[in-house]
Design an enzyme around this catalytic site. Sequence first.
Site, PDB file in Angstrom:
ATOM      1  N   SER A  48       0.836  -1.195   0.000  1.00  0.00           N
ATOM      2  CA  SER A  48       0.000   0.000   0.000  1.00  0.00           C
ATOM      3  C   SER A  48       0.877   1.254   0.000  1.00  0.00           C
ATOM      4  CB  SER A  48      -0.958  -0.031   1.191  1.00  0.00           C
ATOM      5  OG  SER A  48      -1.898   1.011   1.116  1.00  0.00           O
TER       6      SER A  48
ATOM      7  N   HIS B 190      -8.509   1.001  -0.746  1.00  0.00           N
ATOM      8  CA  HIS B 190      -8.230   0.130  -1.897  1.00  0.00           C
ATOM      9  C   HIS B 190      -9.493  -0.441  -2.536  1.00  0.00           C
ATOM     10  CE1 HIS B 190      -3.890   0.326  -1.562  1.00  0.00           C
ATOM     11  NE2 HIS B 190      -4.003   0.145  -0.261  1.00  0.00           N
TER      12      HIS B 190
END
Length: 312
Positions: free
Chosen positions: A93, A203
């Site tokens: 991430s 996400h």
Amino acid sequence: MIRIVPACVFPGQGSQSVGMLSAWRGERVFVETIDEASDVLDLDLWHLSQHADPAELARTVNTQPLVVAASIAIYRTWQAQSPVAVPWAIGHSVGEISALVAAGALALPDALHIARQRALAMMAAVAPGVGGMAAVIGLDDLTVERLCSACAGGGGVLEPVNFNAPGQVVVAGHMPAIERLKMAAREAGAKMVFVLPVSGPFHSSLMQPAAEALARCLDDIRVTAPSLRVLHGNSLEVATEASIKPALVAQLTAPVRWTVMVRHLEADGVTHIVESGPGEVLTNLCRRVAPALSVLTLHLPQGMEAAVLALS
């Protein structure tokens, strides 16, 4: 002679903890990097990491720049001590931003600006309480995908967003859908399902407004060709100068395929994984994904000493 091929991995949000910088007060390179980052952010990262309560530390707008700064401070300290070349860098991430700094594709001040603006955009994308994330333990990826589709409901969103390790998938979406999933996953045989303490459905497709905001932020950022191979977490392609900005934008609405990323490194001949950042989240995941690899952590000075010896 034993062939050693290390890859460096950089953690994301969730690796932070109160006091996470305190062990490095005596390391010049580390201190200089945190001081530089504090000046760039106009935020005392030493004070934040040492004295903030856990809820303040966990705020996305604080956590993401702090984790990037700490990860690069650890990486620079390790590189000052270790003669071993690192051909690969990957990040989980927001950790991909750290990987790009390590590869020379982003300057640290620009990376910190991106991390802060990314965090602000993610927090603003969905109203508080509307969406969230949950970890599903003990089910295979396909089963979790099917459960997400079944539990999303009419007009709702629920998507698998972190494929962290075999039997460990994080989902994100609307909270009512997550509540339905908790029951359905247990009925399907999950060992555990728990909501994560984050401020939004990261996400997932609900982050599209954040992706658009980040794209605007990146317009004025300079990127250069990476000196290390960096694997994008969304496309699973090796980063190029042209791919970096689109990949950082796409990442906000795409799943992190950590299992595949680590296995890609293993297939390429990597022998050692080195986690550069606070905590041991990725160390533990990598050991589950690729048990044959040696996995080292740098989050404390004694771990760095052990890593330098192991790789020399």
